[in-house]
Scaffold this motif. Structure first.
Motif, short mmCIF file in Angstrom:
data_model
loop_
_atom_site.label_atom_id
_atom_site.label_comp_id
_atom_site.label_asym_id
_atom_site.label_seq_id
_atom_site.Cartn_x
_atom_site.Cartn_y
_atom_site.Cartn_z
N ASN A 1 -9.75 5.43 -4.92
CA ASN A 1 -9.29 4.54 -3.85
C ASN A 1 -8.43 5.33 -2.84
OD1 ASN A 1 -9.18 2.09 -2.51
ND2 ASN A 1 -7.29 1.47 -3.54
N ALA A 2 -8.95 6.49 -2.46
CA ALA A 2 -8.21 7.44 -1.63
C ALA A 2 -8.65 7.38 -0.18
CB ALA A 2 -8.42 8.85 -2.17
N THR A 3 -7.80 7.90 0.67
CA THR A 3 -8.14 8.12 2.07
C THR A 3 -9.02 9.36 2.16
OG1 THR A 3 -6.07 7.15 2.84
CG2 THR A 3 -7.19 8.65 4.35
N LEU A 4 -10.06 9.31 2.97
CA LEU A 4 -10.96 10.44 3.16
C LEU A 4 -10.77 10.99 4.57
CD1 LEU A 4 -13.18 12.17 1.86
CD2 LEU A 4 -14.85 10.56 2.81
N GLU A 5 -10.39 12.26 4.64
CA GLU A 5 -10.20 12.97 5.90
C GLU A 5 -11.36 13.93 6.08
OE1 GLU A 5 -7.83 12.53 8.14
OE2 GLU A 5 -6.34 11.37 7.04
N ILE A 6 -12.24 13.63 7.03
CA ILE A 6 -13.41 14.48 7.30
C ILE A 6 -13.01 15.48 8.38
CG2 ILE A 6 -15.82 14.53 7.97
CD1 ILE A 6 -15.86 11.46 7.26
N LEU A 7 -13.17 16.76 8.08
CA LEU A 7 -12.69 17.81 8.97
C LEU A 7 -13.81 18.78 9.34
CD1 LEU A 7 -10.40 19.52 10.32
CD2 LEU A 7 -10.07 20.57 8.06
N HIS A 8 -13.89 19.09 10.63
CA HIS A 8 -14.76 20.16 11.10
C HIS A 8 -13.92 21.08 11.97
CE1 HIS A 8 -18.48 22.13 12.40
NE2 HIS A 8 -17.84 22.29 13.54
N VAL A 9 -14.03 22.37 11.71
CA VAL A 9 -13.28 23.35 12.50
C VAL A 9 -14.25 24.15 13.34
CG1 VAL A 9 -11.69 25.31 12.43
CG2 VAL A 9 -11.51 23.51 10.69
N LYS B 1 -18.54 15.81 17.50
CA LYS B 1 -18.03 14.45 17.39
C LYS B 1 -19.14 13.47 16.98
CE LYS B 1 -15.40 10.88 19.69
NZ LYS B 1 -15.62 9.99 20.78
N GLU B 2 -20.31 13.63 17.56
CA GLU B 2 -21.44 12.77 17.19
C GLU B 2 -21.78 12.90 15.70
OE1 GLU B 2 -24.90 13.21 19.68
OE2 GLU B 2 -23.68 13.09 21.51
N LYS B 3 -21.79 14.12 15.20
CA LYS B 3 -22.08 14.35 13.79
C LYS B 3 -21.00 13.74 12.90
CE LYS B 3 -24.64 18.56 14.69
NZ LYS B 3 -24.60 20.01 14.74
N LEU B 4 -19.74 13.91 13.30
CA LEU B 4 -18.65 13.38 12.49
C LEU B 4 -18.64 11.85 12.49
CD1 LEU B 4 -15.73 15.85 13.22
CD2 LEU B 4 -17.24 15.75 11.24
N GLU B 5 -19.06 11.25 13.59
CA GLU B 5 -19.16 9.79 13.62
C GLU B 5 -20.20 9.29 12.62
OE1 GLU B 5 -19.85 9.22 17.81
OE2 GLU B 5 -17.71 8.94 18.22
N GLU C 1 -10.41 3.69 3.89
CA GLU C 1 -9.70 4.42 4.93
C GLU C 1 -10.34 5.79 5.12
OE1 GLU C 1 -5.21 5.35 6.46
OE2 GLU C 1 -5.51 4.06 4.73
N VAL C 2 -10.97 5.96 6.28
CA VAL C 2 -11.68 7.20 6.63
C VAL C 2 -11.23 7.63 8.02
CG1 VAL C 2 -13.93 8.29 6.95
CG2 VAL C 2 -13.72 6.34 5.40
N HIS C 3 -10.98 8.94 8.16
CA HIS C 3 -10.66 9.51 9.47
C HIS C 3 -11.48 10.78 9.64
CE1 HIS C 3 -6.88 7.57 7.98
NE2 HIS C 3 -7.11 6.89 9.07
N PHE C 4 -11.70 11.16 10.89
CA PHE C 4 -12.32 12.47 11.11
C PHE C 4 -11.56 13.21 12.19
CE2 PHE C 4 -14.91 9.79 13.98
CZ PHE C 4 -14.90 10.53 15.15
N SER C 5 -11.59 14.54 12.05
CA SER C 5 -10.85 15.41 12.97
C SER C 5 -11.70 16.62 13.33
CB SER C 5 -9.57 15.91 12.32
OG SER C 5 -8.72 14.84 11.97
N ILE C 6 -11.56 17.02 14.58
CA ILE C 6 -12.15 18.27 15.06
C ILE C 6 -10.98 19.17 15.42
CG2 ILE C 6 -13.59 19.37 16.80
CD1 ILE C 6 -14.94 16.58 17.19
N GLU C 7 -10.94 20.35 14.83
CA GLU C 7 -9.89 21.32 15.11
C GLU C 7 -10.53 22.58 15.68
OE1 GLU C 7 -6.60 20.80 14.63
OE2 GLU C 7 -6.81 18.84 13.67
N PHE C 8 -9.77 23.31 16.47
CA PHE C 8 -10.22 24.57 17.06
C PHE C 8 -9.34 25.68 16.52
CE2 PHE C 8 -11.60 21.35 19.98
CZ PHE C 8 -12.81 21.81 20.47
N GLY C 9 -9.96 26.77 16.08
CA GLY C 9 -9.20 27.91 15.58
C GLY C 9 -9.89 28.58 14.43
#
Length: 150
Positions: A32-40, A65-69, A82-90
């Motif tokens: 029952n956790a929050t899932l943070e989807i991350l792409h760098v 962004k389209e893929k993460l959606e 609870e799901v979130h997604f993030s795009i980071e640069f670096g």
């Protein structure tokens, strides 16, 4: 058995990442956790492009962004509340292993096994190897070959 609350799944479009994403959904569901989807987006890859311009960076970000959606939708349809997604640069290594987990209080990182061969791992190292050695939390490396939902 430990219960996880904040799970980070690192995705890059590879088959290994797809399989890890499936596992992340299962683990998040059980906990029952929050899932943070991350792409760098590795900014070093843009340094090698001679005709670098901001339009190219914007296009890569929009495609990502389209893929993460799609990942987000699959996770929600699987029952993750609870799901979130993030795009980071670096640097993928630093962001996946340290920066993102600290900023989001991640207690489990899930990622796919490396696609590099032994020589490439020895010369440049893999993100997976780096994350397993330096992350401040538990790391689950998925090597499964089950079909994915995406």
């Amino acid at each position: 058995m430990k219960q996880y609350h904040q799970i980070q799944i690192a995705v890059d479009g590879s088959k290994e990442a797809e399989l890890a994403f499936q596992k992340a959904i299962e683990v998040a569901e059980r906990n029952n956790a929050t899932l943070e989807i991350l792409h760098v987006i590795d900014t070093k890859s843009f340094q090698n492009v001679s005709s670098f311009d901001s339009d190219m960076v914007e296009q890569v970000a929009n495609d990502t962004k389209e893929k993460l959606e799609k990942y987000y939708e699959v996770a929600q349809n699987a029952g993750i509340k609870e799901v979130h997604f993030s795009i980071e640069f670096g640097s993928p290594k630093a962001i996946i292993a340290q920066q993102f987990p600290k900023e989001h209080q991640i207690d489990l990182i899930i990622l796919g096994s490396t696609g590099l061969n032994a020589v490439e791992r020895m010369l440049i190292g893999s993100v997976t190897d780096y994350v397993t050695r330096t992350a401040p939390c538990d790391v689950l490396v998925c090597r499964s070959t089950r079909p994915t939902r995406i």
